[in-house]
Design an enzyme around this catalytic site. Structure first.
Site, PDB file in Angstrom:
ATOM      1  N   LYS A 174       0.887  -1.170   0.000  1.00 10.78           N
ATOM      2  CA  LYS A 174       0.000   0.000   0.000  1.00 10.78           C
ATOM      3  C   LYS A 174       0.921   1.216   0.000  1.00 10.78           C
ATOM      4  O   LYS A 174       1.449   1.630   1.029  1.00 10.78           O
ATOM      5  CB  LYS A 174      -0.869  -0.032   1.251  1.00 10.78           C
ATOM      6  CG  LYS A 174      -2.140   0.794   1.271  1.00 10.78           C
ATOM      7  CD  LYS A 174      -2.120   2.187   0.740  1.00 10.78           C
ATOM      8  CE  LYS A 174      -1.842   3.288   1.714  1.00 10.78           C
ATOM      9  NZ  LYS A 174      -1.740   4.617   1.070  1.00 10.78           N
ATOM     10  N   GLY A 227       6.924   5.720   7.684  1.00 13.43           N
ATOM     11  CA  GLY A 227       6.136   6.949   7.576  1.00 13.43           C
ATOM     12  C   GLY A 227       6.280   7.756   8.844  1.00 13.43           C
ATOM     13  O   GLY A 227       7.288   7.651   9.556  1.00 13.43           O
ATOM     14  N   SER A 228       5.265   8.531   9.156  1.00  9.48           N
ATOM     15  CA  SER A 228       5.364   9.449  10.296  1.00  9.48           C
ATOM     16  C   SER A 228       5.185   8.710  11.625  1.00  9.48           C
ATOM     17  O   SER A 228       4.603   7.612  11.675  1.00  9.48           O
ATOM     18  CB  SER A 228       4.289  10.524  10.172  1.00  9.48           C
ATOM     19  OG  SER A 228       3.019   9.916  10.222  1.00  9.48           O
ATOM     20  N   GLY A 232       2.707   5.554  12.555  1.00  8.46           N
ATOM     21  CA  GLY A 232       3.395   4.339  12.994  1.00  8.46           C
ATOM     22  C   GLY A 232       2.950   3.910  14.386  1.00  8.46           C
ATOM     23  O   GLY A 232       2.691   2.728  14.646  1.00  8.46           O
ATOM     24  N   GLU A 249       9.490   2.256  10.716  1.00  7.66           N
ATOM     25  CA  GLU A 249      10.575   3.233  10.503  1.00  7.66           C
ATOM     26  C   GLU A 249       9.892   4.583  10.429  1.00  7.66           C
ATOM     27  O   GLU A 249       9.051   4.796   9.542  1.00  7.66           O
ATOM     28  CB  GLU A 249      11.305   2.954   9.184  1.00  7.66           C
ATOM     29  CG  GLU A 249      12.088   1.661   9.151  1.00  7.66           C
ATOM     30  CD  GLU A 249      13.319   1.673  10.031  1.00  7.66           C
ATOM     31  OE1 GLU A 249      13.659   2.745  10.581  1.00  7.66           O
ATOM     32  OE2 GLU A 249      13.926   0.610  10.193  1.00  7.66           O
ATOM     33  N   CYS A 283      13.832  11.460   6.135  1.00 11.68           N
ATOM     34  CA  CYS A 283      13.750  11.102   7.549  1.00 11.68           C
ATOM     35  C   CYS A 283      15.072  11.407   8.237  1.00 11.68           C
ATOM     36  O   CYS A 283      15.117  11.639   9.434  1.00 11.68           O
ATOM     37  CB  CYS A 283      13.395   9.635   7.700  1.00 11.68           C
ATOM     38  SG  CYS A 283      14.450   8.559   6.732  1.00 11.68           S
ATOM     39  N   GLU A 384       9.481  17.259  14.202  1.00 16.07           N
ATOM     40  CA  GLU A 384       9.862  17.046  12.801  1.00 16.07           C
ATOM     41  C   GLU A 384       9.027  17.972  11.912  1.00 16.07           C
ATOM     42  O   GLU A 384       7.804  17.892  11.906  1.00 16.07           O
ATOM     43  CB  GLU A 384       9.626  15.586  12.394  1.00 16.07           C
ATOM     44  CG  GLU A 384      10.199  15.288  11.022  1.00 16.07           C
ATOM     45  CD  GLU A 384       9.894  13.875  10.536  1.00 16.07           C
ATOM     46  OE1 GLU A 384       8.725  13.458  10.619  1.00 16.07           O
ATOM     47  OE2 GLU A 384      10.828  13.200  10.054  1.00 16.07           O
TER      48      GLU A 384
HETATM   49  P1  NAP Z   1       2.444   9.099   6.707  1.00 19.06           P
HETATM   50  O1  NAP Z   1       1.465  10.175   6.532  1.00 19.06           O
HETATM   51  O2  NAP Z   1       2.581   8.458   8.030  1.00 19.06           O
HETATM   52  O3  NAP Z   1       2.105   8.019   5.581  1.00 19.06           O
HETATM   53  C1  NAP Z   1       2.911   6.883   5.357  1.00 19.06           C
HETATM   54  C2  NAP Z   1       2.070   5.789   4.737  1.00 19.06           C
HETATM   55  O4  NAP Z   1       1.076   5.389   5.685  1.00 19.06           O
HETATM   56  C3  NAP Z   1       1.300   6.215   3.488  1.00 19.06           C
HETATM   57  O5  NAP Z   1       1.192   5.127   2.622  1.00 19.06           O
HETATM   58  C4  NAP Z   1      -0.066   6.583   4.057  1.00 19.06           C
HETATM   59  O6  NAP Z   1      -1.096   6.488   3.095  1.00 19.06           O
HETATM   60  C5  NAP Z   1      -0.219   5.509   5.119  1.00 19.06           C
HETATM   61  N1  NAP Z   1      -1.148   5.839   6.183  1.00 19.06           N
HETATM   62  C6  NAP Z   1      -1.571   7.057   6.584  1.00 19.06           C
HETATM   63  N2  NAP Z   1      -2.435   6.924   7.622  1.00 19.06           N
HETATM   64  C7  NAP Z   1      -2.564   5.607   7.863  1.00 19.06           C
HETATM   65  C8  NAP Z   1      -3.292   4.839   8.805  1.00 19.06           C
HETATM   66  N3  NAP Z   1      -4.096   5.400   9.725  1.00 19.06           N
HETATM   67  N4  NAP Z   1      -3.166   3.493   8.778  1.00 19.06           N
HETATM   68  C9  NAP Z   1      -2.361   2.894   7.882  1.00 19.06           C
HETATM   69  N5  NAP Z   1      -1.657   3.570   6.954  1.00 19.06           N
HETATM   70  C10 NAP Z   1      -1.731   4.918   6.952  1.00 19.06           C
HETATM   71  O7  NAP Z   1       3.918   9.606   6.310  1.00 19.06           O
HETATM   72  P2  NAP Z   1       4.360  10.369   4.980  1.00 19.06           P
HETATM   73  O8  NAP Z   1       3.917  11.787   5.087  1.00 19.06           O
HETATM   74  O9  NAP Z   1       3.952   9.577   3.792  1.00 19.06           O
HETATM   75  O10 NAP Z   1       5.945  10.280   5.063  1.00 19.06           O
HETATM   76  C11 NAP Z   1       6.726  11.190   5.773  1.00 19.06           C
HETATM   77  C12 NAP Z   1       7.165  10.596   7.098  1.00 19.06           C
HETATM   78  O11 NAP Z   1       7.867   9.376   6.842  1.00 19.06           O
HETATM   79  C13 NAP Z   1       8.134  11.460   7.852  1.00 19.06           C
HETATM   80  O12 NAP Z   1       7.824  11.448   9.215  1.00 19.06           O
HETATM   81  C14 NAP Z   1       9.478  10.778   7.626  1.00 19.06           C
HETATM   82  O13 NAP Z   1      10.453  11.042   8.608  1.00 19.06           O
HETATM   83  C15 NAP Z   1       9.067   9.354   7.591  1.00 19.06           C
HETATM   84  N6  NAP Z   1      10.064   8.517   6.911  1.00 19.06           N
HETATM   85  C16 NAP Z   1      10.815   7.670   7.677  1.00 19.06           C
HETATM   86  C17 NAP Z   1      11.800   6.898   7.076  1.00 19.06           C
HETATM   87  C18 NAP Z   1      12.644   5.954   7.897  1.00 19.06           C
HETATM   88  O14 NAP Z   1      13.213   5.032   7.328  1.00 19.06           O
HETATM   89  N7  NAP Z   1      12.758   6.156   9.202  1.00 19.06           N
HETATM   90  C19 NAP Z   1      12.004   6.981   5.701  1.00 19.06           C
HETATM   91  C20 NAP Z   1      11.213   7.851   4.962  1.00 19.06           C
HETATM   92  C21 NAP Z   1      10.244   8.611   5.574  1.00 19.06           C
HETATM   93  P3  NAP Z   1      -1.656   7.813   2.380  1.00 19.06           P
HETATM   94  O15 NAP Z   1      -0.528   8.373   1.604  1.00 19.06           O
HETATM   95  O16 NAP Z   1      -2.760   7.297   1.552  1.00 19.06           O
HETATM   96  O17 NAP Z   1      -2.101   8.720   3.496  1.00 19.06           O
END
Ligand code: NAP
Length: 495
Positions: A174, A227-228, A232, A249, A283, A384
């Site tokens: 997904k 993701g965020s 997570g 992550e 990240c 962040e």
């Molecule tokens: P996000 O809003 O948490 O979304 C990540 C993924 O989760 C997307 O596919 C999103 O789908 C999905 N999602 C959102 N809400 C959900 C829920 N309630 N249940 C299940 N899945 C859900 O994060 P993002 O804005 O895409 O990415 C940025 C974040 O990722 C930042 O915090 C960054 O630091 C972190 N990140 C971490 C790493 C690492 O390796 N530590 C690497 C890259 C990024 P939708 O897009 O459809 O909402």
């Protein structure tokens, strides 16, 4: 313009609802990159069922054979690198060189994990008994739900899909709703490489519905999420309540320490690319610079001067250094943080505004922004922001600098610039982050070693290669004891 479908049980299919959403170019809001099917629960049900069915034969496919398919996928990724890199720039906004770098990470991961198919080893150890042997085997976990963000739209899916598949799992991916086209091209490549039907399934749709349902689906055995922190943590709660393995992550509030003996030019370059590379949307982005009092003014002057020369624009244009931010909601959030920083009393010395003229007229552009005189507990130094905003904090000495770096909820990446081997050794020992860089920025991890953070940056096992990396995440140990004393006793009786 592409119509982007789900991939379920070996077929490209519409969603059950027939609804769609659009993926747009953040540098040119009017450019639609793809019209994407919007899935719901029924689509997830079908994808999980396909993954369950395929698991029975995929887990028995010898790991070297699985590796051959991954190897072929890496070859196709190499063949298509240029067009995939350009697609990343159009859909996610990062400059082309970074888009190509992202694809290269996927290529590297493909080759690396293909090789793991022939190294997939456990242990044999001596038994305490004369007629017994014992060994440990790596076995797959089952069906993995893989949920990915938008900032590395091909690399992160590859970081999850390749190790999951080499270990013999099947999966439902997904991807982020901001970069569905990139994820789809990646899946197309695996299909072209010969992946059997059902082994990898792709479902597009809103995370709150599709992602959350996937995480709690009874047919799924484990979840890998990037993701965020907020998402997570929510998924950790859901999975914890149903005793499901989850690896997360998440975000970072990474920092670079600049000591008084540092090569300042090198440190400035590290701060520029750590802070403003990928428009600060990594990240591992270096969003805090903790600078020794003795070089503080000099460093700020150099850093400001260098950052003011960065050109904003469409990442496909050669002269662009910094692309747009991903979407309207991030754009607004980042500008809100600039206001927070000002109210907290930090001094804004560069940027702080949206850029909506010239090359930037049609997109979500924010100027590279620098705050100085930041104190470590300010919100801009703790939370962040995920945009091109860097906070500079002054420090008295190494010990204080390390305390400042460690005093956030996150623990992903940190760096120190120093010429003193002893300072670097102390930093290496005491910085509480999953990754530490010496005389390099907080970005630039390689796939041959485990990747991941601690505290709010990560939960569970790690990703990428090396000992304790992705193989530990995507496989589990099975231990076999074989007792053949019955045979020995029979031999004695026969004698
Ligand atoms: P996000 O809003 O948490 O979304 C990540 C993924 O989760 C997307 O596919 C999103 O789908 C999905 N999602 C959102 N809400 C959900 C829920 N309630 N249940 C299940 N899945 C859900 O994060 P993002 O804005 O895409 O990415 C940025 C974040 O990722 C930042 O915090 C960054 O630091 C972190 N990140 C971490 C790493 C690492 O390796 N530590 C690497 C890259 C990024 P939708 O897009 O459809 O909402």
């Amino acid at each position: 313009m592409d119509r982007i479908k789900n991939y379920i049980d070996g077929k490209w299919v519409e969603s059950k609802s027939g609804e769609t959403f659009r993926s747009i170019n953040p540098a040119r809001r009017n450019e639609v990159v793809g019209v994407v099917v919007r899935s719901g629960r029924e689509d997830v049900d079908q994808a999980v069922k396909a993954a369950q069915q395929a698991y029975e034969s995929w887990r028995l496919t010898p790991a070297p054979r699985r590796g051959e398919i991954l190897f072929k996928a890496a070859e196709i990724l190499s063949r298509d690198k240029e067009s995939l890199g350009r697609l990343e720039t159009r859909e996610m906004g990062k400059v082309l060189s970074e888009g190509l770098g992202d694809v290269q990470e996927a290529i590297d991961m493909g080759y690396y994990m293909a090789g793991e198919g022939r190294r997939f080893s456990g242990e044999t150890v001596p038994s305490e008994l004369p007629a017994k042997d014992m060994k440990s085997l790596r076995v797959p976990v089952g069906v993995f739900g893989l949920i990915t963000p938008w900032n590395f739209p091909i690399a992160i899916p590859s970081w999850k899909v390749f190790p999951a598949l080499i270990c013999g799992n099947t999966a439902v991916l997904k991807p982020s709703s901001d970069t569905p086209v990139c994820a789809t091209k990646f899946v197309e490549i695996l299909v072209e490489a010969g992946l059997p039907k059902g082994v990898l399934n792709l479902v597009h749709g809103p995370g709150g519905e599709v992602g959350e349902y996937l995480a709690s689906h009874p047919g799924v055995d484990a979840i890998s999420f990037t993701g965020s922190f907020d998402t997570g943590k929510r998924l950790e709660g859901i999975c914890g309540a149903i005793h499901r393995m989850i690896v997360t992550e998440m975000g970072g509030k990474n920092a670079i320490i600049v000591m008084d003996d540092a090569n300042l030019d090198l440190a400035v370059e590290g701060a520029i690319w750590g802070g403003f590379g990928t428009t600060g949307q990594r990240c591992t982005a270096a969003t805090r610079l903790v600078v020794h009092r003795k070089v503080y003014q000099k460093f700020i002057e150099k850093f400001r001067k260098r950052a003011s020369r960065l050109k904003l624009g469409d990442g496909l244009q050669k002269e662009t250094h910094v692309g747009p931010v991903i979407n309207e909601s991030q754009f607004n959030k980042i500008l809100r943080y600039v206001e927070v920083g000002k109210k907290e009393g930090a001094k804004l010395i560069l940027g702080g505004k949206a850029c909506q003229k010239g090359n930037c007229a049609e997109g979500y552009f924010i100027e590279p922004t620098i705050f100085v005189n930041v104190s470590p507990e300010m919100r801009i130094a703790q939370e962040e922001i995920f945009g091109p905003v860097v906070s500079v904090i002054q420090t008295e000495d190494l010990e204080e600098a390390i305390r400042i770096v460690n005093r956030t909820p996150y623990g992903l990446s940190s760096a120190i610039y120093t010429q003193d081997v002893n300072s670097s050794a102390v930093a290496e020992r005491d910085l509480e982050t999953g990754i530490v860089y010496i005389n390099a920025s907080t970005i630039g991890a390689e796939i041959q070693l485990p990747f991941g953070g601690i505290k709010h940056s990560g939960y569970g096992r790690k990703e990428a290669g090396g000992r304790g990396g992705a193989l530990d995440t995507y496989s589990r140990w099975k231990v076999i004891y074989r007792d053949f004393s019955g045979r020995l006793q029979k031999a004695q009786i026969d004698k």
